[in-house]
Scaffold this motif. Structure first.
Motif, PDB file in Angstrom:
ATOM      1  N   ALA A 118      44.716  56.527 -23.436  1.00 15.58           N
ATOM      2  CA  ALA A 118      44.418  56.035 -24.699  1.00 15.58           C
ATOM      3  C   ALA A 118      45.357  56.244 -25.785  1.00 15.58           C
ATOM      4  CB  ALA A 118      43.176  56.110 -25.208  1.00 15.58           C
ATOM      5  N   LYS A 119      45.751  57.340 -25.968  1.00 17.59           N
ATOM      6  CA  LYS A 119      46.942  57.808 -26.943  1.00 17.59           C
ATOM      7  C   LYS A 119      48.241  57.572 -26.287  1.00 17.59           C
ATOM      8  CE  LYS A 119      48.926  62.319 -28.485  1.00 17.59           C
ATOM      9  NZ  LYS A 119      48.952  63.749 -28.577  1.00 17.59           N
ATOM     10  N   THR A 120      48.337  57.632 -25.209  1.00 15.53           N
ATOM     11  CA  THR A 120      49.787  57.216 -24.574  1.00 15.53           C
ATOM     12  C   THR A 120      49.846  55.735 -24.668  1.00 15.53           C
ATOM     13  OG1 THR A 120      49.726  59.144 -23.065  1.00 15.53           O
ATOM     14  CG2 THR A 120      51.285  57.393 -22.608  1.00 15.53           C
ATOM     15  N   TYR A 121      49.111  55.086 -24.462  1.00 17.43           N
ATOM     16  CA  TYR A 121      48.939  53.523 -24.787  1.00 17.43           C
ATOM     17  C   TYR A 121      49.253  53.307 -26.069  1.00 17.43           C
ATOM     18  CZ  TYR A 121      46.563  53.046 -20.111  1.00 17.43           C
ATOM     19  OH  TYR A 121      46.200  53.137 -18.792  1.00 17.43           O
ATOM     20  N   LYS A 122      48.789  53.898 -26.990  1.00 15.95           N
ATOM     21  CA  LYS A 122      49.022  53.661 -28.529  1.00 15.95           C
ATOM     22  C   LYS A 122      50.390  54.059 -28.949  1.00 15.95           C
ATOM     23  CE  LYS A 122      47.788  54.983 -33.098  1.00 15.95           C
ATOM     24  NZ  LYS A 122      46.751  55.877 -33.895  1.00 15.95           N
ATOM     25  N   ILE A 123      50.937  54.880 -28.255  1.00 12.34           N
ATOM     26  CA  ILE A 123      52.353  55.221 -28.218  1.00 12.34           C
ATOM     27  C   ILE A 123      53.376  54.426 -27.812  1.00 12.34           C
ATOM     28  CG2 ILE A 123      54.287  56.821 -27.528  1.00 12.34           C
ATOM     29  CD1 ILE A 123      51.822  59.161 -27.635  1.00 12.34           C
ATOM     30  N   GLY A 124      52.917  53.746 -26.571  1.00 14.72           N
ATOM     31  CA  GLY A 124      53.721  52.881 -26.022  1.00 14.72           C
ATOM     32  C   GLY A 124      53.458  51.486 -26.693  1.00 14.72           C
ATOM     33  N   GLU A 166      53.192  51.145 -29.939  1.00 16.06           N
ATOM     34  CA  GLU A 166      54.313  51.351 -31.113  1.00 16.06           C
ATOM     35  C   GLU A 166      55.489  51.271 -31.053  1.00 16.06           C
ATOM     36  OE1 GLU A 166      52.539  55.326 -32.618  1.00 16.06           O
ATOM     37  OE2 GLU A 166      50.835  54.434 -33.284  1.00 16.06           O
ATOM     38  N   PHE A 167      55.976  52.025 -29.970  1.00 15.57           N
ATOM     39  CA  PHE A 167      57.485  51.976 -29.508  1.00 15.57           C
ATOM     40  C   PHE A 167      57.867  50.454 -29.170  1.00 15.57           C
ATOM     41  CE2 PHE A 167      58.684  56.379 -27.517  1.00 15.57           C
ATOM     42  CZ  PHE A 167      57.994  56.995 -28.688  1.00 15.57           C
ATOM     43  N   THR A 168      56.895  49.689 -28.468  1.00 15.78           N
ATOM     44  CA  THR A 168      57.262  48.196 -28.115  1.00 15.78           C
ATOM     45  C   THR A 168      57.576  47.541 -29.564  1.00 15.78           C
ATOM     46  OG1 THR A 168      56.104  48.676 -25.943  1.00 15.78           O
ATOM     47  CG2 THR A 168      56.387  46.249 -26.968  1.00 15.78           C
ATOM     48  N   GLU A 169      56.743  47.952 -30.439  1.00 20.54           N
ATOM     49  CA  GLU A 169      56.667  46.972 -31.855  1.00 20.54           C
ATOM     50  C   GLU A 169      57.965  47.231 -32.540  1.00 20.54           C
ATOM     51  OE1 GLU A 169      56.384  44.197 -34.287  1.00 20.54           O
ATOM     52  OE2 GLU A 169      54.812  44.534 -32.541  1.00 20.54           O
ATOM     53  N   LYS A 170      58.326  48.575 -32.555  1.00 17.89           N
ATOM     54  CA  LYS A 170      59.332  49.111 -33.135  1.00 17.89           C
ATOM     55  C   LYS A 170      60.596  48.698 -32.572  1.00 17.89           C
ATOM     56  CE  LYS A 170      57.490  53.369 -35.221  1.00 17.89           C
ATOM     57  NZ  LYS A 170      57.415  54.688 -35.039  1.00 17.89           N
ATOM     58  N   PHE A 171      60.648  48.621 -31.173  1.00 20.58           N
ATOM     59  CA  PHE A 171      61.980  48.240 -30.578  1.00 20.58           C
ATOM     60  C   PHE A 171      61.981  46.721 -30.802  1.00 20.58           C
ATOM     61  CE2 PHE A 171      64.327  46.898 -27.036  1.00 20.58           C
ATOM     62  CZ  PHE A 171      65.628  48.046 -26.816  1.00 20.58           C
ATOM     63  N   LYS A 172      60.904  45.935 -30.560  1.00 19.36           N
ATOM     64  CA  LYS A 172      61.030  44.317 -30.648  1.00 19.36           C
ATOM     65  C   LYS A 172      61.365  44.147 -32.390  1.00 19.36           C
ATOM     66  CE  LYS A 172      58.459  40.365 -29.966  1.00 19.36           C
ATOM     67  NZ  LYS A 172      57.224  39.496 -29.244  1.00 19.36           N
ATOM     68  N   SER A 173      61.078  44.744 -33.164  1.00 18.31           N
ATOM     69  CA  SER A 173      61.432  44.520 -34.519  1.00 18.31           C
ATOM     70  C   SER A 173      62.929  44.838 -34.916  1.00 18.31           C
ATOM     71  CB  SER A 173      60.314  45.294 -35.746  1.00 18.31           C
ATOM     72  OG  SER A 173      60.799  46.572 -35.532  1.00 18.31           O
ATOM     73  N   LYS A 174      63.456  45.500 -34.275  1.00 16.20           N
ATOM     74  CA  LYS A 174      64.876  45.760 -34.332  1.00 16.20           C
ATOM     75  C   LYS A 174      65.735  45.175 -33.656  1.00 16.20           C
ATOM     76  CE  LYS A 174      64.592  49.547 -37.021  1.00 16.20           C
ATOM     77  NZ  LYS A 174      65.175  49.844 -38.055  1.00 16.20           N
ATOM     78  N   ALA A 175      65.343  44.658 -32.276  1.00 16.28           N
ATOM     79  CA  ALA A 175      66.084  44.049 -31.118  1.00 16.28           C
ATOM     80  C   ALA A 175      65.763  42.725 -31.149  1.00 16.28           C
ATOM     81  CB  ALA A 175      65.978  44.580 -29.654  1.00 16.28           C
ATOM     82  N   GLY A 233      55.386  59.348 -23.011  1.00 11.59           N
ATOM     83  CA  GLY A 233      54.041  59.757 -22.094  1.00 11.59           C
ATOM     84  C   GLY A 233      53.964  60.927 -21.429  1.00 11.59           C
ATOM     85  N   MET A 234      55.206  61.520 -21.027  1.00  9.88           N
ATOM     86  CA  MET A 234      55.341  62.689 -20.430  1.00  9.88           C
ATOM     87  C   MET A 234      54.916  63.788 -21.440  1.00  9.88           C
ATOM     88  SD  MET A 234      58.655  62.331 -17.725  1.00  9.88           S
ATOM     89  CE  MET A 234      58.449  63.792 -17.047  1.00  9.88           C
ATOM     90  N   LYS A 235      55.177  63.693 -22.605  1.00 12.67           N
ATOM     91  CA  LYS A 235      55.115  64.534 -23.787  1.00 12.67           C
ATOM     92  C   LYS A 235      53.418  64.696 -24.085  1.00 12.67           C
ATOM     93  CE  LYS A 235      57.764  67.017 -25.422  1.00 12.67           C
ATOM     94  NZ  LYS A 235      57.878  68.482 -25.048  1.00 12.67           N
ATOM     95  N   SER A 236      52.898  63.078 -24.133  1.00 13.66           N
ATOM     96  CA  SER A 236      51.560  63.031 -24.693  1.00 13.66           C
ATOM     97  C   SER A 236      50.617  63.420 -23.504  1.00 13.66           C
ATOM     98  CB  SER A 236      51.589  61.673 -25.411  1.00 13.66           C
ATOM     99  OG  SER A 236      51.485  61.027 -24.373  1.00 13.66           O
ATOM    100  N   SER A 237      50.920  63.400 -22.491  1.00 14.35           N
ATOM    101  CA  SER A 237      49.611  63.214 -21.427  1.00 14.35           C
ATOM    102  C   SER A 237      49.246  64.584 -21.348  1.00 14.35           C
ATOM    103  CB  SER A 237      50.318  62.806 -20.044  1.00 14.35           C
ATOM    104  OG  SER A 237      49.284  63.194 -18.973  1.00 14.35           O
ATOM    105  N   THR A 238      47.760  64.883 -21.006  1.00 13.31           N
ATOM    106  CA  THR A 238      47.372  66.170 -20.742  1.00 13.31           C
ATOM    107  C   THR A 238      47.621  66.567 -19.615  1.00 13.31           C
ATOM    108  OG1 THR A 238      45.296  65.142 -20.133  1.00 13.31           O
ATOM    109  CG2 THR A 238      45.437  65.635 -22.458  1.00 13.31           C
ATOM    110  N   GLY A 239      47.835  65.633 -18.494  1.00  8.96           N
ATOM    111  CA  GLY A 239      48.346  66.008 -17.166  1.00  8.96           C
ATOM    112  C   GLY A 239      46.888  66.477 -16.504  1.00  8.96           C
ATOM    113  N   ASN A 240      45.844  66.157 -16.967  1.00  6.11           N
ATOM    114  CA  ASN A 240      44.481  66.380 -16.291  1.00  6.11           C
ATOM    115  C   ASN A 240      44.175  65.292 -15.155  1.00  6.11           C
ATOM    116  OD1 ASN A 240      41.841  66.809 -15.820  1.00  6.11           O
ATOM    117  ND2 ASN A 240      41.206  67.130 -17.802  1.00  6.11           N
ATOM    118  N   ILE A 241      44.482  65.712 -13.948  1.00  2.00           N
ATOM    119  CA  ILE A 241      44.498  64.809 -12.880  1.00  2.00           C
ATOM    120  C   ILE A 241      43.129  64.388 -12.405  1.00  2.00           C
ATOM    121  CG2 ILE A 241      46.984  65.076 -12.191  1.00  2.00           C
ATOM    122  CD1 ILE A 241      45.902  66.984  -9.871  1.00  2.00           C
TER     123      ILE A 241
END
Length: 135
Positions: free
Chosen positions: A80-86, A88-97, A65-73
């Motif tokens: 939306a982009k950051t939520y999508k990344i989250g 995707e990460f959650t699904e990948k993590f859950k599929s392995k763990a 999120g720190m990398k994908s955020s525009t930082g536009n306060i």
């Protein structure tokens, strides 16, 4: 030293899973190491209770999120982009763990751990490292 080696050394030093993942990427984020350490302290042990999301996954999502955020306060336009990344990460993590919940991964109540903390840290680093190398 690789990110995994660094994270494992930090874990051996007493850092929690979230701190291990986030602090391993401090140089790439341009964020003060001590600030990352403090920010992620409460994310360890499933947000301190075992009932929350694994700290390694939480930190990986935070760093992404720190990398994908525009930082536009003024006009927060990258959620939306950051939520999508989250997601995707959650699904990948859950599929392995097998779970994203700390106590389930540790096998609390069942006596059958799905992964060790070291494995979760390395999985978080793998997922985050792949994302960062592609973006």
């Amino acid at each position: 030293m690789t990110k995994k080696e660094l994270a494992n050394a930090l874990h051996a030093k007493g850092y929690n899973c979230a701190q291990c993942v986030a602090c391993s990427f401090a140089d790439e984020l341009g964020v003060d190491y001590e600030i990352l350490f403090k920010l992620t302290e409460g994310l360890g042990f499933g947000m301190g209770s075992g009932a929350g999301v694994c700290g390694a996954l939480s930190a990986a999502i935070m760093v992404a999120g720190m990398k994908s955020s525009t930082g536009n306060i003024e006009v927060p336009n990258s959620k939306a982009k950051t939520y999508k990344i989250g997601a995707e990460f959650t699904e990948k993590f859950k599929s392995k763990a097998g779970s994203i919940i700390c106590r389930e991964i540790k096998g609390s109540g069942t006596g059958k751990p799905l992964l060790s903390c070291t494995d979760c840290i390395e999985l978080g680093i793998d997922i985050l490292g792949k994302y960062l190398s592609e973006n």
